[in-house]
Design a protein around this motif. Structure first.
Motif, PDB file in Angstrom:
ATOM      1  N   ASN A 179     -27.301  -5.545 -60.342  1.00  0.00           N
ATOM      2  CA  ASN A 179     -26.112  -5.603 -62.048  1.00  0.00           C
ATOM      3  C   ASN A 179     -25.109  -5.523 -61.370  1.00  0.00           C
ATOM      4  N   LYS A 180     -24.116  -4.749 -62.715  1.00  0.00           N
ATOM      5  CA  LYS A 180     -22.885  -4.835 -62.920  1.00  0.00           C
ATOM      6  C   LYS A 180     -22.082  -5.968 -61.282  1.00  0.00           C
ATOM      7  N   ASP A 182     -20.278  -7.568 -62.762  1.00  0.00           N
ATOM      8  CA  ASP A 182     -18.269  -7.929 -63.962  1.00  0.00           C
ATOM      9  C   ASP A 182     -17.264  -6.481 -63.097  1.00  0.00           C
ATOM     10  N   ARG A 183     -18.464  -5.859 -62.072  1.00  0.00           N
ATOM     11  CA  ARG A 183     -17.306  -5.407 -60.892  1.00  0.00           C
ATOM     12  C   ARG A 183     -16.052  -5.980 -60.411  1.00  0.00           C
ATOM     13  N   SER A 215     -24.592  -8.692 -66.069  1.00  0.00           N
ATOM     14  CA  SER A 215     -23.919  -7.174 -65.952  1.00  0.00           C
ATOM     15  C   SER A 215     -24.675  -6.278 -67.311  1.00  0.00           C
ATOM     16  N   LYS A 217     -23.093  -4.324 -68.962  1.00  0.00           N
ATOM     17  CA  LYS A 217     -22.144  -4.444 -69.244  1.00  0.00           C
ATOM     18  C   LYS A 217     -20.961  -5.154 -70.532  1.00  0.00           C
ATOM     19  N   THR A 218     -21.035  -6.499 -69.961  1.00  0.00           N
ATOM     20  CA  THR A 218     -20.979  -8.014 -70.303  1.00  0.00           C
ATOM     21  C   THR A 218     -22.179  -8.349 -70.926  1.00  0.00           C
ATOM     22  N   ARG A 219     -23.519  -8.122 -70.281  1.00  0.00           N
ATOM     23  CA  ARG A 219     -24.571  -8.420 -70.643  1.00  0.00           C
ATOM     24  C   ARG A 219     -24.336 -10.233 -70.551  1.00  0.00           C
ATOM     25  N   GLN A 220     -23.667 -10.636 -69.594  1.00  0.00           N
ATOM     26  CA  GLN A 220     -23.945 -12.007 -68.794  1.00  0.00           C
ATOM     27  C   GLN A 220     -25.303 -11.517 -68.153  1.00  0.00           C
TER      28      GLN A 220
END
Ligand code: GDP
Length: 472
Positions: A179-180, A182-183, A215, A217-220
């Motif tokens: 996960n994450k 996008d960071r 992610s 957050k971005t739903r990727q």
């Protein structure tokens, strides 16, 4: 039994003793003993087997393979704190609210379902391995697949390792959600590298663990994750029989001010319908109403479906397994029987046990007014001498009562008698046999062994006055 044979209890107990069974007046004896005993008095015993309704419904009858149909997989999300378990569960839930349903608020009932490629997936909405393990401790096996969430910027952490171990212990396949991503400091390869140390090798590295970069957050990557869940589920060939009385597990339960006890249950086999009667742990329910995770009333819930159920007698525990029975009377009867049994066990565990070490305190607190003793000795003379000496120790506050004395090793029967009458056992030149030792430990019966009568008397005297040196 004495009543039935129109004999006095004393006569029956005496006969039992002659048969080598030491029994008290309210002790249960087994069928064989009762049969022999009755024969001794010239009676014949007719054995009637009382049907155990609980056992009848507890065991799950085998399903005919022809009746089995595919069922959705049940998924749990685990991983280290702050790695994004809750965010991921929320993101998946929201992504799957279709246009027509938009605006419809999803209820938190402890589980929800999403649809991907026309196939359903059930998510347990209580993240973390604690809930998972608490359920497993109650014997519940609800999870088909564990999603291990590892933050790409943080890597494998202590709770990541715990989650891996818990999933492995339960034999549940793991899909890793990195996960994450996008960071800017995300490093998925480092996560993969770290996980190899725990036996999880990514497929692209030649292993067999599915790892999906996502992610919340971005739903990727969420679609990929759902895709992979379905793929892993397919390999498990999960099936159930919808055409039978339901059984499953309580996922969450609480007392709702307006609605009374409310429980979210996961149906694992069969179909649960409004009007069904069920037993869950020590509680029972006549299903008054059912709601799905969107708060919509439903009449039926098939395999792998989570539903909120109204109509429980009391709040059940998460992890309690439930099963449907034919009528309310049976449900009530089984639940009450279980509740009684539990109360008895708790009462037994809480009941203060006399021991010489603690006798003085118990006397002071008024818990003990009589010290009951069982004496076992190598010869009758010693037993008698000990009995008389101990009885002379009786004071105003505490009476010393020798409830049984005998010759020979301390046996399991002595322990059971001591346990039933809350007595201590004094052995003079004798020892407990292996069985007795085991049972004494379980029943927490205090056994004292002596070679000198004077020592035994001194110990009891000291214990009664609070002067006994504790035994280590
Ligand atoms: P949990 O303790 O595992 O349930 O973690 P949470 O879901 O509460 O997330 C912990 C923190 O990480 C929160 O501040 C989230 O906003 C953040 N977070 C979760 N997923 C992502 C993600 O994919 N990208 C980023 N940048 N932040 C995330």
């Amino acid at each position: 039994l004495a009543e039935k044979m129109k004999k006095s209890p004393a006569e029956v107990i005496k006969k039992l003793m002659m048969l080598g069974v030491l029994a008290t007046i309210n002790q249960e004896i087994d069928v064989d003993t009762a049969t022999i005993l009755a024969q001794e008095f010239g009676f014949e015993v007719e054995v009637k087997v009382e049907q155990d309704v609980e056992a009848l419904f507890m065991q799950e009858p085998e399903d005919d393979p022809a009746d089995l149909q595919p069922r959705p997989c049940v998924v749990t999300v685990m991983g280290h704190v702050d790695h994004g378990k809750t965010s991921l569960l929320d993101a998946i839930r929201e992504t799957n609210v279709t246009a027509t349903e938009a605006g419809g608020i999803t209820q938190h009932i402890g589980a929800y379902q999403v649809e991907h490629n026309n196939k359903k997936i059930t998510f347990l909405d209580t993240p973390g391995h604690e809930a998972f393990t608490a359920m497993r401790a109650r014997g519940a096996k609800v999870t088909d697949i564990a999603i291990l969430v590892v933050a790409a910027d943080d890597g494998v952490m202590p709770q990541t390792v715990e989650a891996i171990n818990h999933a492995k212990a339960a034999g549940v396949p793991i899909i890793v959600a990195i996960n994450k991503i996008d960071r800017p400091d995300a490093n998925p390869d480092r996560v993969k590298q770290q996980l190899t140390e725990y036996g999880l090798v990514a497929e692209e590295w030649g292993g067999d663990t599915v790892m999906v970069p996502v992610s919340a957050k971005t739903r990727q990557g969420l679609e990929d994750l759902l895709e992979m869940i379905l793929l892993v589920a397919e390999m498990q060939e999960l099936k159930a029989n919808p055409d039978r009385p339901a059984r499953g597990t309580v996922i969450e339960a609480e007392l709702d001010k307006g609605r009374g006890p409310v429980a979210t249950v996961l149906v694992q086999n069969g179909t649960l319908s409004v009007g069904d009667n069920l037993v869950a742990g020590t509680t029972w329910a006549r299903v008054r109403a059912m709601m799905d995770y969107k708060g919509r009333r439903v009449k039926k819930a098939g395999p792998s479906t989570p539903v909120e159920v109204l109509g429980f007698s009391e709040v059940p525990h998460a992890g309690d397994q439930f099963f449907v029975v034919p009528d309310e009377k049976t449900a009530r009867q089984i639940a009450e029987k279980r509740a009684n049994r539990k109360r008895e066990e708790e009462f037994k565990a809480a009941m203060p046990r006399v021991s010489l070490d603690d006798l003085f305190n118990q006397i002071k607190e008024g818990q003990v007014k009589e010290l009951r003793v069982i004496i076992k000795a190598d010869v009758q003379g010693s037993a008698e001498a000990l009995k008389q000496a101990l009885e002379r120790l009786s004071t105003e506050e505490v009476k010393v009562n020798i409830i049984h004395q005998g010759v020979g090793a301390i046996t399991e029967t002595d322990i059971m008698l001591a346990s039933a009458s809350n007595a201590i056992i004094i052995g003079f030149n004798v020892r407990p046999d292996v069985n007795a030792r085991r049972v004494a430990e379980k029943e927490k019966v205090d056994i004292r062994l002596y070679r000198v009568i004077y020592d035994a008397i001194e110990d009891v005297k000291a214990a009664m006055s609070g002067l006994l040196e504790p035994e280590y």
